[in-house]
Design a protein around this motif. Structure first.
Motif, PDB file in Angstrom:
ATOM      1  N   ARG A 102      -1.976   5.136   1.452  1.00 32.62           N
ATOM      2  CA  ARG A 102      -1.274   3.877   1.606  1.00 32.62           C
ATOM      3  C   ARG A 102      -1.097   3.624   2.737  1.00 32.62           C
ATOM      4  O   ARG A 102      -1.273   4.627   3.807  1.00 32.62           O
ATOM      5  CB  ARG A 102      -0.034   4.899   1.056  1.00 32.62           C
ATOM      6  N   TYR A 103      -0.879   2.675   3.316  1.00 30.70           N
ATOM      7  CA  TYR A 103      -0.410   1.996   4.195  1.00 30.70           C
ATOM      8  C   TYR A 103       1.372   1.822   4.616  1.00 30.70           C
ATOM      9  O   TYR A 103       1.842   1.138   4.185  1.00 30.70           O
ATOM     10  CB  TYR A 103      -1.256   1.128   4.854  1.00 30.70           C
ATOM     11  N   GLN A 156      -7.467  -5.903   6.696  1.00 29.07           N
ATOM     12  CA  GLN A 156      -8.342  -4.821   6.943  1.00 29.07           C
ATOM     13  C   GLN A 156      -8.101  -3.876   5.439  1.00 29.07           C
ATOM     14  O   GLN A 156      -8.948  -3.098   5.541  1.00 29.07           O
ATOM     15  CB  GLN A 156      -8.531  -4.846   8.041  1.00 29.07           C
ATOM     16  N   VAL A 157      -7.278  -3.623   6.184  1.00 29.70           N
ATOM     17  CA  VAL A 157      -6.531  -2.208   4.542  1.00 29.70           C
ATOM     18  C   VAL A 157      -7.254  -2.634   3.067  1.00 29.70           C
ATOM     19  O   VAL A 157      -7.170  -2.112   2.285  1.00 29.70           O
ATOM     20  CB  VAL A 157      -5.230  -2.144   4.732  1.00 29.70           C
ATOM     21  N   PHE A 186       0.718  -1.029  -0.399  1.00 29.81           N
ATOM     22  CA  PHE A 186      -0.027  -0.013  -0.125  1.00 29.81           C
ATOM     23  C   PHE A 186       0.658   0.941  -0.232  1.00 29.81           C
ATOM     24  O   PHE A 186       0.340   2.200   0.264  1.00 29.81           O
ATOM     25  CB  PHE A 186      -0.982  -0.455   1.170  1.00 29.81           C
ATOM     26  N   LEU A 219       0.595   1.003  12.335  1.00 27.12           N
ATOM     27  CA  LEU A 219       0.052   1.514  11.323  1.00 27.12           C
ATOM     28  C   LEU A 219      -0.207   2.818  11.466  1.00 27.12           C
ATOM     29  O   LEU A 219      -0.772   3.870  11.965  1.00 27.12           O
ATOM     30  CB  LEU A 219      -0.846   0.166  11.353  1.00 27.12           C
ATOM     31  N   MET A 238     -10.686   0.376  12.394  1.00 28.86           N
ATOM     32  CA  MET A 238      -9.468  -0.365  12.782  1.00 28.86           C
ATOM     33  C   MET A 238      -8.887  -0.448  13.837  1.00 28.86           C
ATOM     34  O   MET A 238      -8.409  -1.172  14.458  1.00 28.86           O
ATOM     35  CB  MET A 238      -8.330   0.047  11.735  1.00 28.86           C
ATOM     36  N   MET A 280      -1.562   5.838   7.934  1.00 26.57           N
ATOM     37  CA  MET A 280      -2.342   5.475   7.151  1.00 26.57           C
ATOM     38  C   MET A 280      -2.122   7.034   6.831  1.00 26.57           C
ATOM     39  O   MET A 280      -2.403   8.080   7.339  1.00 26.57           O
ATOM     40  CB  MET A 280      -3.981   5.818   7.462  1.00 26.57           C
ATOM     41  N   ILE A 306     -12.497   5.262   9.590  1.00 25.70           N
ATOM     42  CA  ILE A 306     -11.675   3.681   8.159  1.00 25.70           C
ATOM     43  C   ILE A 306     -10.496   3.373   9.961  1.00 25.70           C
ATOM     44  O   ILE A 306     -10.621   2.615  10.381  1.00 25.70           O
ATOM     45  CB  ILE A 306     -10.627   4.245   7.249  1.00 25.70           C
ATOM     46  N   ILE A 321      -4.249  -7.302   9.436  1.00 27.07           N
ATOM     47  CA  ILE A 321      -3.413  -6.003   8.960  1.00 27.07           C
ATOM     48  C   ILE A 321      -4.245  -6.162   7.891  1.00 27.07           C
ATOM     49  O   ILE A 321      -4.994  -5.157   7.222  1.00 27.07           O
ATOM     50  CB  ILE A 321      -2.525  -5.468   8.804  1.00 27.07           C
TER      51      ILE A 321
END
Length: 402
Positions: free
Chosen positions: A176-177, A163-164, A91, A199, A227, A201, A223, A160
């Motif tokens: 982007r993650y 979820q993403v 991501f 994490l 999470m 974002m 979002i 993860i």
């Protein structure tokens, strides 16, 4: 009604009351988390967001017949990512292998005004090289607003990823993650077999659909909250007021640097699209995403080909009357003769297709001094992009000029 029935009814009512009370408590906790990181305003983000969701307009050029201020460009769709034996999810910045749809024998040929002889083709053909992109260390502070989630306990990359994958964007602003490992390393490519403790974002603050607004940031915070509940995480994020001016300034900067150049080949009546596309392939165009494109020796798209305004895979009719070549300046590699090369390719195709070449205003392209002038203007834009930190065809430029 006996005592047993009354007792059962009372127990049922108490149970229902406890369920409702628990749900209310959950809602209150979620609202508190949102309020800590998102300033409420008197305006309605759903209504206010509509005004700013207008396409940015590129600056008027001194050669309006050729340089277009239309910002949208071709709709090329999404690129299918290659599937590995073990799932990984990127991501962050990733290698764009959209040119892999053509086989290893596909080539890029320098444009000429005359067809190449067979022996000349062999000497002038160069195989395009694969472009590899290195992972960035983290979010881009110039173009992205960051939401941090820190987990109470380490979470597997596989969880993860699940979820993403559900949240690639906040409305029309891509996310982007970046995941932090237990030893403090950041991964732009989240690995399923690695444990992560945090994490990030990274929400894009501007693209060709406009700047980041209340509605986008609200979606991003929703979002993040989901999470946080899933992974038992603490959320840290700036308020929208803290990033609003940054988003507006970035959008203004991008609008001042955005430009696209178009040429149109008018065919002598409808022509079979398969025949037209095959001729283009033989002259050096290759499959790129959902259409055809001219690539440089490094495999980067210099300009695209459209058919009656559509990408090749989007055309439903069997014939075509117009073929367009589009040079998306911020997303193309720097070249002092970028427009001249596109003109050369257009003239080559026009001779084979018996077509006439016109600019964006349907004016014939006849004078070479105009080509030189447009090349100079485009190269000036390349230099301004470099000076502003948005180098043409860079990962950063591709994010904001999309």
């Amino acid at each position: 009604m006996n005592n047993l029935q009354i007792t059962l009814i009372v127990i049922g009512l108490v149970f229902i009351g406890l369920v409702l009370l628990y749900n209310w408590w959950q809602d209150q906790q979620a609202q508190k988390r949102l309020n800590r990181h998102f300033n409420q305003s008197d305006s309605d983000p759903l209504l206010d967001g509509q005004a700013g969701n207008q396409n940015r307009t590129a600056p008027l050029q001194s050669t309006p017949r050729v340089i277009s201020n239309h910002p949208d460009g071709p709709s090329l769709g999404q690129v299918d990512e290659p599937q590995d034996d073990e799932p990984k999810m990127s991501f962050g910045p990733a290698y764009d292998d959209s040119d892999d749809s053509h086989d290893e024998t596909s080539v890029a040929v320098a444009p000429t005004t005359q067809p190449l002889a067979p022996e000349a083709k062999a000497s002038q053909v160069e195989r395009p090289q694969r472009v590899t992109a290195t992972d960035e260390l983290g979010p881009d502070p110039m173009t992205e607003a960051v939401v941090d989630l820190r987990f109470e306990q380490a979470v597997s990359g596989r969880a993860i990823i699940e979820q993403v994958m559900r949240f690639p964007a906040a409305d029309d602003k891509p996310i982007r993650y970046f995941a932090e490992t237990e030893d403090g390393a950041y991964h732009a490519v989240i690995r399923p077999d690695v444990m992560y403790v945090a994490l990030q974002m990274a929400v894009l603050m501007s693209n060709r659909l406009g700047p980041l607004q209340d509605v986008h940031w609200s979606a991003a915070m929703m979002i993040a909250d989901e999470m946080a509940q899933q992974f038992d995480a603490d959320v840290e994020a700036p308020s929208f007021k803290d990033i609003e001016n940054r988003a507006l300034d970035l959008d203004d900067l991008c609008a001042s640097l955005d430009a696209q150049v178009g040429l149109t080949l008018l065919l002598e009546g409808p022509q079979p699209i398969r025949s037209v596309a095959e001729i283009a392939r033989k002259r050096g165009f290759v499959e790129y995403r959902q259409t055809l494109a001219w690539l440089n020796n490094q495999g980067v798209a210099c300009f695209y080909m459209l058919f009656d305004g559509l990408a090749l895979n989007q055309v439903e009719s069997a014939s075509v009357e117009r073929v367009e070549l589009l040079l998306d300046v911020p997303n193309s590699p720097v070249d002092e003769h970028a427009f001249g090369k596109m003109v050369g390719a257009a003239r080559d195709l026009a001779a084979l297709l018996r077509a006439s070449i016109v600019d964006d205003h349907n004016q014939p392209l006849e004078h070479d001094d105009l080509v030189v002038s447009v090349d100079a203007q485009i190269y000036e834009i390349y230099q301004r992009l470099e000076e502003s930190g948005l180098s043409a065809s860079s990962e950063r430029a591709r994010r904001v000029f999309s």
